[in-house]
Structure formats: structure tokens, C-alpha cells
Scaffold this motif. Structure first.
Motif, short mmCIF file in Angstrom:
data_model
loop_
_atom_site.label_atom_id
_atom_site.label_comp_id
_atom_site.label_asym_id
_atom_site.label_seq_id
_atom_site.Cartn_x
_atom_site.Cartn_y
_atom_site.Cartn_z
N UNK A 86 0.84 -1.21 0.00
CA UNK A 86 0.00 0.00 0.00
C UNK A 86 0.87 1.25 0.00
N UNK A 87 0.32 2.31 -0.60
CA UNK A 87 1.03 3.59 -0.63
C UNK A 87 0.00 4.71 -0.69
N UNK A 88 0.50 5.93 -0.55
CA UNK A 88 -0.39 7.09 -0.66
C UNK A 88 0.39 8.24 -1.28
N UNK A 89 -0.37 9.22 -1.80
CA UNK A 89 0.25 10.35 -2.47
C UNK A 89 -0.67 11.55 -2.36
N UNK A 90 -0.06 12.74 -2.21
CA UNK A 90 -0.81 13.98 -2.19
C UNK A 90 -0.33 14.85 -3.36
N UNK A 91 -1.27 15.56 -3.98
CA UNK A 91 -0.90 16.43 -5.09
C UNK A 91 -2.07 17.36 -5.42
N UNK A 92 -1.79 18.36 -6.19
CA UNK A 92 -2.83 19.27 -6.67
C UNK A 92 -3.28 18.80 -8.04
N UNK A 93 -4.58 18.61 -8.18
CA UNK A 93 -5.11 18.13 -9.48
C UNK A 93 -4.86 19.17 -10.57
N UNK A 94 -4.20 18.80 -11.69
CA UNK A 94 -3.99 19.75 -12.79
C UNK A 94 -5.30 20.23 -13.39
N UNK A 95 -6.37 19.42 -13.22
CA UNK A 95 -7.65 19.77 -13.83
C UNK A 95 -8.46 20.71 -12.95
N UNK A 96 -8.61 20.30 -11.63
CA UNK A 96 -9.52 21.05 -10.74
C UNK A 96 -8.79 22.02 -9.83
N UNK A 97 -7.46 21.93 -9.77
CA UNK A 97 -6.62 22.77 -8.93
C UNK A 97 -6.97 22.60 -7.43
N UNK A 98 -7.45 21.39 -7.05
CA UNK A 98 -7.76 21.10 -5.64
C UNK A 98 -6.78 20.05 -5.14
N UNK A 99 -6.59 20.04 -3.76
CA UNK A 99 -5.71 19.04 -3.17
C UNK A 99 -6.40 17.68 -3.17
N UNK A 100 -5.63 16.67 -3.53
CA UNK A 100 -6.14 15.31 -3.52
C UNK A 100 -5.20 14.45 -2.67
N UNK A 101 -5.81 13.59 -1.84
CA UNK A 101 -5.05 12.64 -1.03
C UNK A 101 -5.52 11.26 -1.44
N UNK A 102 -4.62 10.45 -1.99
CA UNK A 102 -5.00 9.18 -2.59
C UNK A 102 -4.29 8.05 -1.86
N UNK A 103 -5.09 7.03 -1.45
CA UNK A 103 -4.56 5.78 -0.88
C UNK A 103 -4.64 4.71 -1.96
N UNK A 104 -3.58 3.94 -2.13
CA UNK A 104 -3.56 2.88 -3.12
C UNK A 104 -3.23 1.58 -2.42
N UNK A 105 -4.03 0.54 -2.71
CA UNK A 105 -3.81 -0.79 -2.13
C UNK A 105 -3.90 -1.83 -3.22
N UNK A 106 -2.96 -2.78 -3.22
CA UNK A 106 -3.03 -3.84 -4.22
C UNK A 106 -4.16 -4.79 -3.90
N UNK A 107 -4.82 -5.30 -4.89
CA UNK A 107 -5.86 -6.31 -4.76
C UNK A 107 -5.53 -7.43 -5.72
N UNK A 108 -6.37 -8.47 -5.67
CA UNK A 108 -6.14 -9.60 -6.57
C UNK A 108 -6.46 -9.13 -8.00
N UNK A 109 -5.43 -9.05 -8.83
CA UNK A 109 -5.64 -8.68 -10.24
C UNK A 109 -5.78 -7.20 -10.47
N UNK A 110 -5.40 -6.34 -9.50
CA UNK A 110 -5.53 -4.92 -9.76
C UNK A 110 -5.18 -4.07 -8.57
N UNK A 111 -5.82 -2.86 -8.47
CA UNK A 111 -5.56 -1.90 -7.41
C UNK A 111 -6.86 -1.31 -6.92
#
Length: 856
Positions: A86-111
Motif C-alpha cells: 500500500x502507498x499514498x500520495x498527495x498532489x494538486x489536481x492539474x484539472x480542478x486545482x484542488x488538493x487530492x489525497x489518494x490511498x492505493x492498495x493492491x488487490x487480486x488482479x488490480x488496485x
């Protein structure tokens, strides 16, 4: 069906996490498979993207969720897939110019991708170290177009410049392949360049190239593009950065410079700051024969004369090292002829505002003639003497008082005088001037000396070797110093003998023309084209026609007065020919004289395009020739009639005697007698043709009007010809079922003559061809042989009476030149035409066209 299967692989089992629970989770939740395809999106995800589940499930994540796309997210996704942690990342959306905080977790066959927005959480360790994180804003000021791509070329981030220029929204680009954007897809060539660059960069190579893009209609941009790969901590390609600098103006300027360089008459070349030769104009290539690749670097040195290479290299190296002007004279090799010509090579450094050399701009100017002149001047003690010895005229130089001070070799060779002969006597040169011209020369020369003006006089000079005189135009110009004082006279004598002869010949020609006009042989008139009024006439014309000069001057005579109505078409045709060609072919006609009599004449003319247009015509009395022709025709007619009867009797008696000899078994005598029948038949045919010619001339050739089956007639003619010439083959092609209203015997006479001629003039070929074809209006018969052929310039004359082509091969072939004349008259009487297409040695084709006339 496929989406259902993927959901089963990616979404945890319902016992672990029911779908209802997923819908109640805060934030947007996505499940994507290993191909980055969205297989599930909860209600919050749908609300975040502003789409329904049907519009997003099954789409690629980077295209369906473009509001979330960024380089940071892409890198985090790739890292999670790779580490399966699992990992996470913060960034400003180039489209909406808002802060986004994203959690990513591996699953069976994907994320699983869980997105929270609207808050700036405490910064955690990012997938990319903070100091190395890529920012589009950081590059926006350096490049006109910047973007971040996946290794496959999908757009993750892009700055505003290309979007504004192409007038597209960011969501139309983010998540899509860059090669499919409007500005790259317009040009297949540029699109392929980009596609190849992305492929190379995704393998770890930094790629640079120039390309032309098309942001929108009527707008093109030339870019200098760089595609750079960026690696993660494990040295995998994480993403690609593409940056483009707009070099449109530079390219336009370069094109203008190149056009200017190619327009400059010199050989032009440029070099890089370090002296590396890189560009040559077309004149250089045309002269040297070298390509750009061959001439670059020091390749151009190969065009220099071996003796000049070291000097040129030393001077060039010194200029590059010091930044000073390069200038040297060298001999360059001409690639086509192999000759060397002298050139002045110059080069200047082009510097920027800081004084740094950007380029060297050089020219090579052809100075070969100058060098040759300099060489001649070096070998001569005085430039004037060199010039004087090289010009074709006789040249001399005199002092201000007229005393000859110099004469060139031509002058001395022609006159036989040396310079010493004329240096002590100012008028010594008069000795070789014609006595009749000496006084004029002396007077003109003295006047020039007194007034200081140019001397010019035509005079005859004696050739010292043969004593003959030739006309020369002698000129002399005073040469003055800065104060206006005459320092010497520079003179030339130019041979104008041919010009004087031409002038004399022209004068004599004009006298001959005047004598011709004033003679009583040829009548000459001047006619105004408008109204065809005679405005002038010589005495010969007036004497011929009986009209007076007063009638001409009163402008009462016109073509309508002096031409009979039946001759009007001839005159109208001549006017048309005059308008088209400026002259008319002489033609025979009759003029109505003042007393009403008819005068046979030969008329021709030319047009002068004055205002108004005038025609000058000649009129030759043709009555004597016409009378002679009438007597000749009468004699031919009489002779033909007088010869026909005894010849017929001789023919009958010969046949009778031959038959009696055969009955008496005197076969040898009968055979000898039968040989007489051939010449008799030939005489009979000649007499018959003479009679036809005389009847045609008198207009009494008789015709019978009947229905003629053309196929049957041609079969009979062919059979007769084949019987007479069994060794020849007549090939018939085509068949026409037509019936003509014509004279059967006369038409038979036409085709018998054409086939006989084809055989007669094909002594070495045994085949004659005849083609038939028909249209709705006419039938065409072509007779073609492979014999001697007829010169093209004689095609029209062979149809004239008694005309035969004169050459050695035809002299042995009998004939009086009557057959084609009779044929042409018969065809013309039937309303048809006959033409010939022939060339010497290639045979002849006679084409007869007859109209399909119907009986009224």
C-alpha cells in the motif's frame, strides 16, 4: 460480460466487504485491473467525476478519471503495482486545482484507489522525493509546450500553451495518447516522428527532433522537441517529459536566409563558431559538384588547387582563432569541366549581443577575369598598350597636337608603317588614305584638334601588303586630365567594308525595285484593305487594264469593279490568307478591263500593317501563257484522236495475224507477235489518258450517274489487277455494304490507277494493302504500298497535270504524270477528296473519301 469477470477478480469477496459497505465509504473509491481499466466506482467517485457508473466502468482509468490524472498519481500507481505494498500520495489536481489525497492498495488482479479531496493533509513521504518532484509550472517558463506522458504516450499533465493555441479543453487531452491530439495527428509525418520518439524514450533514450504541428486551421508551428525519460528508484521508466520550443520564427528566418543565400550571385557558405563548415548554397554545389555532406568540415578543401590549400587553411585557422575577417584568393576546381578559376574568399563572424560568435558567413567571388587582366597588365608595361593590342580594331594614340605617339600591331600590320614613320610627321598617316578621302580626313582632323571635339570620318585605307583599299570608320576621343586639358587622343579605325558593301547592295536593290515598279512588265497596285480600293498603280497595270491614273486617284476602282462575279471566291480566299499569313499565294484569275474584255492574270500580294492596312499586289499578264496552254490542249486533243484510230487498227490486225499464225502452228512467230500487244496496250492507255486530260481541260469529260455497289466494283478491280500482276498480293481489309450514286467506270478508273501505281512504285515489295471503312456520311478507301515513297514537300504537286517526281529511281518507270491528275478530277467531280501520306523509303498511302449521296 468482461466487466463482470474483472469485478470478480478485483473486488474482494462479498463476505469480506459487501458492495453496500463500499458505497458508504467516505471519499471516491475505484477498483482498476492490471490493464488500468476501471471495473468499479462508488457513488462518491461518480459524483467526483460527474458521470454515471455506465459511463465510467470499463474505461481506462487515465481517460475516464482525467480529473485525477497527474504524474504523481501515475508514479504512485506504478510503484504500488511493482512493490505490491500500500502507498499514498498527495498532489494538486492539474484539472480542478484542488488538493487530492489518494490511498492505493493492491488487490487480486488490480488496485484499489481511494481518493479524498479538499484538504491538505500533512505531507508524508511521497513516491518521488520532494526535491525532485516534477512540476509543470517549473518548466512552463522555459518551454512553450510541456507535458508529462506515460511510457506508452498517455498524457498525464500538460501546460496551458498548447491547449490555448489549439482551442481545446484539458479534459479532451488528459488520459489520451499525445499522438492523437489535434496538433500532432494533422500531419502523418509529424505523428510518426512523435510515435517513434516516445518508443525510443520509453526504452531509456533521450530523443530530440524537429517537427511541424498544426494546432488549428490556418496555423502551423515548427517545434524543437525533446522527449526525456525519468526513472524511479528501481531504475524503471516512471514517466516521460516532453518539452517543445517554438522555433517557427527561427525557421522562417532561416528559410529567408537560405533563399537570400541562394539568390546571391557568389558562392556562399556558413560555418559553426568553431570553424566547421556546415552549409553551402546551390551555386557552390553547381560549381564544385560537391554535395553538402562531401563539403562539410574540411571536405571543401578538396576543391582548392593543391598549391593554395596550405595558405587557405592557415588563413582560415587564424581567422577562427582571432575572430577576425577571413580573406584570401584561391583557385577553385570546377566540377563539370575540371578547370580551376580564381575566387576571392571572404568570411565575417556574426556575433550576438554579448559579442559571442554565432556563425561565420562567407562568400567566394569569381575574380578569374580580373586575375587574368592583372596578369596581362603585369606582363605589359602599360595598360593602354595591352588593351590596344587585344581589341580587333586598329588603335592609335596621338599627342595633344595630333602627332601619333603609338600604334598597335594591327595598325602596323595593315598599313605596313612602323611607329617611327608617323612619329615625326603629324600628317604622315595621310599617305595610306585613299586620295579621294585625304582632304576630308585632313579637314575633319584639323577641326577636332582646334575644337577639342571627337573626330569621326569614314575613309578608305590602303592595305600595305596588297595595295587594296578597304572602308574604315575612324574615331578619336580627346582624353583630358582633371583640369580639362587634353593629354592625348585615343583613336580607333574599325573595318566597315562589309557594311559599306551591304549598303551598296541595298541601294542597288532599291534601284532594281524602283526599276521593276516603273517597268512595263509587272503591274503593281496598292490597295486599302478596308473597301478593297486601289489607291495607287504603276503604268504597267494601267496599260494592261486600260484604266487611267485619274480613275485611280479618284478612288473609284476597287475589286468589285475589276473582278468578275465568278472570281469573287478566289479574291475572298486571298484576303483571308493575307489576314492570317501577311501574304497570299499567287493565283490565276481574270480582271475586267475598262473596255469590258477579260484579261487572264497571275496575282499575288503582301500586306503592310499601316493605318489603314494596305496591300501591295503584283499583276502579271497571263494571256500569252493561257493561249499557249489552249493551243497545247488543242494539240493533245487532236493528236489523241488522230492516234487512236490507227492504233486501234494496228491492235486488231496484230491480234488477227497472231491468231492465224497460231492456227498454222507457227508458235514462235505468234509468240514474237504477241509481245507487240503489250506496248500497243500501253499506247492505248496513254492515248486514253491524254483524251481524258483534254476533256477535263475543256470541261467535257462525260459521267454516267448510276447506282454502284462499291464492294463488287473493288472486287472486279482487284481481280483485274491481280490477273495483270500475278506476282503481287493485294490484301483487302474491311467490307462496306454501301451503294453510291456515281459513274461506275470512272470510279473503276480511280482505283485501277491507284492500285497500278502502288505496284509500279513498289518494285522490291510484293504486297499492296487496301482498307475500307464507312461512316453515316461517307466511305473511305485507303491504298497503301511499301515502295519508294514521295518527299513530303511534293505531296500537293503530284496531283498536277503532267507532273512526275524526278529522281533516279523513278526515271526507269514509265508514265507521263496524267494518272493522278485524272484520279483527282474524278474524285472531285463525285464530291470527294483524295490525300496522300508518304515519306521517302517508307511507302505511300492514298486515301479516297466519297460522300454517300442519295438519289433525289
Amino acid at each position: 460480460m468482461s466487466n463482470t469477470k474483472q469485478t470478480q477478480h478485483v473486488i474482494p469477496a462479498s463476505s469480506d466487504m459487501p458492495l453496500t459497505l463500499l458505497e458508504t465509504l467516505p471519499g471516491a473509491l475505484f477498483f482498476v485491473d492490471d490493464a488500468a481499466t476501471i471495473v468499479y466506482a462508488n457513488a462518491s467517485a461518480q459524483a467526483l467525476l460527474g458521470v454515471t457508473r455506465e459511463n465510467i466502468v470499463g474505461k481506462p482509468f487515465w481517460r475516464g478519471a482525467h480529473q485525477l490524472v497527474s504524474a504523481a498519481l501515475y508514479h504512485a500507481v506504478q510503484q504500488t503495482r511493482h512493490t505490491r505494498a500500500p502507498s499514498e500520495v498527495e498532489y494538486v489536481s492539474p484539472m480542478t486545482r484542488t488538493w487530492l489525497h489518494v490511498h492505493l492498495s493492491p488487490t487480486v488482479g488490480g488496485l484499489m484507489v481511494h481518493v479524498h479531496q479538499g484538504r491538505a493533509a500533512a505531507r508524508r513521504e511521497a513516491p518521488v522525493p520532494q526535491g525532485k518532484r516534477l512540476s509543470i509550472e517549473d518548466l512552463d517558463g522555459l518551454y512553450s509546450r510541456v507535458g508529462v506522458l506515460t511510457p506508452e504516450g498517455i498524457v498525464l499533465e500538460i501546460n496551458e500553451a498548447p491547449l490555448v493555441e489549439a482551442r481545446v479543453r484539458r479534459e479532451e487531452v488528459i488520459g489520451y495518447p499525445l499522438t492523437e491530439t489535434r496538433w500532432w495527428s494533422f500531419s502523418p509525418t509529424s505523428q510518426e516522428q512523435l510515435r517513434a520518439a516516445i518508443a525510443r524514450a520509453s526504452r531509456g533514450e533521450t530523443v530530440r527532433f524537429e517537427a511541424i504541428i498544426h494546432p488549428r486551421e490556418g496555423l502551423d508551428r515548427h517545434l524543437d522537441v525533446a522527449v526525456t525519460p525519468h526513472r524511479d528508484a528501481d531504475h524503471h521508466i516512471a514517466y516521460l517529459v516532453i518539452a517543445g520550443i517554438d522555433i517557427t520564427e527561427r525557421k522562417r528566418a532561416e528559410a529567408e536566409i537560405h533563399a537570400l543565400i541562394d539568390a546571391i550571385p557568389q558562392l556562399v557558405w556558413t560555418t559553426q563558431p568553431d570553424g566547421f563548415h556546415d552549409l553551402f548554397n546551390q551555386r557552390w554545389h553547381d560549381y564544385s559538384g560537391q554535395s553538402t555532406a562531401e563539403a562539410q568540415g574540411e571536405g571543401w578543401m578538396q576543391t582548392l588547387h593543391p598549391e593554395d590549400r596550405h595558405r587557405a587553411r592557415t588563413a582560415w585557422q587564424h581567422a577562427v582563432q582571432t575572430g577576425g575577417v577571413y580573406e584570401t584568393e584561391v583557385r577553385l576546381h570546377q566540377g563539370t569541366t575540371g578547370e580551376y578559376r580564381w575566387f576571392l574568399a571572404r568570411a565575417m563572424p556574426v556575433r550576438d549581443e554579448r559579442g559571442q560568435i554565432l556563425k561565420w558567413f562567407g562568400t567566394s567571388t569569381d575574380i578569374d577575369e580580373k586575375k587574368q587582366a592583372e596578369q596581362q597588365l603585369k606582363e605589359s608595361r602599360e595598360s593602354l598598350r595591352v588593351l590596344a593590342e587585344t581589341v580587333p580594331q586598329m588603335v592609335w594614340v596621338a599627342r595633344p597636337d595630333g602627332q601619333h605617339d603609338y600604334t598597335n600591331q594591327r595598325w602596323q600590320d595593315y598599313t605596313g608603317f612602323t611607329l617611327e614613320h608617323v612619329q615625326n610627321d603629324r600628317m604622315a598617316h595621310l599617305q595610306f588614305i585613299h586620295p579621294a578621302d585625304q582632304e576630308g580626313t585632313r579637314a575633319h582632323w584639323q577641326h577636332a584638334l582646334d575644337m577639342g571635339t571627337m573626330f569621326e570620318h569614314e575613309e578608305r585605307l590602303k592595305n600595305g601588303q596588297n595595295g587594296e583599299y578597304r572602308w574604315f570608320l575612324t574615331r578619336a576621343m580627346p582624353m583630358r586630365d582633371e583640369g580639362g586639358q587634353i593629354v592625348n587622343w585615343f583613336g580607333t579605325s574599325t573595318d566597315i567594308e562589309e557594311q559599306k558593301r551591304t549598303e551598296e547592295a541595298l541601294r542597288q536593290s532599291q534601284e532594281c525595285i524602283r526599276a521593276l515598279i516603273d517597268s512595263n512588265i509587272i503591274g503593281i497596285t496598292s490597295v486599302e484593305m478596308e473597301g478593297e480600293v486601289i489607291v495607287d498603280a504603276n503604268e504597267a497595270f494601267l496599260r494592261m487594264t486600260g484604266y487611267t491614273r485619274e480613275e485611280v486617284q479618284s478612288r473609284t476602282l476597287s475589286r468589285m469593279n475589276i473582278a468578275s462575279p465568278e472570281q469573287a471566291p478566289l479574291f475572298e480566299h486571298s484576303i483571308q490568307e493575307l489576314t492570317a499569313r501577311g501574304q497570299t499565294t499567287p493565283f490565276e484569275t481574270e480582271l475586267v478591263c475598262k473596255d469590258g474584255s477579260r484579261l487572264p492574270v497571275l496575282v499575288g500580294g503582301v500586306i503592310f500593317q499601316d493605318q489603314p492596312w494596305q496591300m501591295v499586289s503584283f499583276v502579271l499578264d497571263n494571256s500569252a501563257r493561257k493561249e499557249l496552254e489552249q493551243r497545247k490542249d488543242a494539240f493533245i486533243s487532236m493528236a489523241s484522236h488522230e492516234l487512236r484510230n490507227p492504233l486501234t487498227t494496228m491492235k486488231m490486225q496484230t491480234q488477227l495475224v497472231r491468231k492465224r499464225l497460231e492456227k498454222q502452228s507457227q508458235h514462235e512467230a505468234a509468240t514474237a507477235l504477241s509481245r507487240v500487244e503489250g506496248p500497243v496496250k500501253q499506247l492505248e492507255r496513254l492515248i486514253r489518258e491524254l483524251l481524258d486530260v483534254s476533256k477535263i481541260q475543256a470541261g467535257r469529260l462525260e459521267y454516267v450517274r448510276e447506282q454502284v455497289d462499291l464492294n463488287e466494283l473493288l472486287r472486279e478491280v482487284t481481280a483485274t489487277i491481280h490477273h495483270l500482276h500475278p506476282s503481287y498480293t493485294i490484301l483487302e481489309r474491311g467490307a462496306v455494304e454501301v451503294s453510291l450514286l456515281a459513274d461506275r467506270d470512272r470510279l473503276g478508273q480511280v482505283f485501277t490507277n491507284l492500285l497500278s501505281n502502288a505496284i509500279k512504285y513498289s518494285p522490291d515489295v510484293r504486297t499492296v494493302e487496301m482498307d475500307l471503312s464507312a461512316s453515316d456520311d461517307a466511305v473511305t478507301i485507303c491504298v497503301h504500298d511499301h515502295g519508294l515513297g514521295i518527299p513530303r514537300e511534293l505531296h500537293d504537286k503530284i496531283f498536277e497535270r503532267f507532273y512526275r517526281v524526278a529522281d533516279s529511281k523513278r526515271k526507269a518507270i514509265p508514265g507521263l504524270g496524267m494518272g493522278l491528275y485524272i484520279v483527282a478530277e474524278i474524285v472531285k467531280h463525285h464530291g470527294g477528296t483524295i490525300t496522300v501520306d508518304s515519306a521517302v523509303g517508307k511507302g505511300s498511302t492514298f486515301t479516297v473519301t466519297l460522300p454517300l449521296m442519295k438519289d433525289d
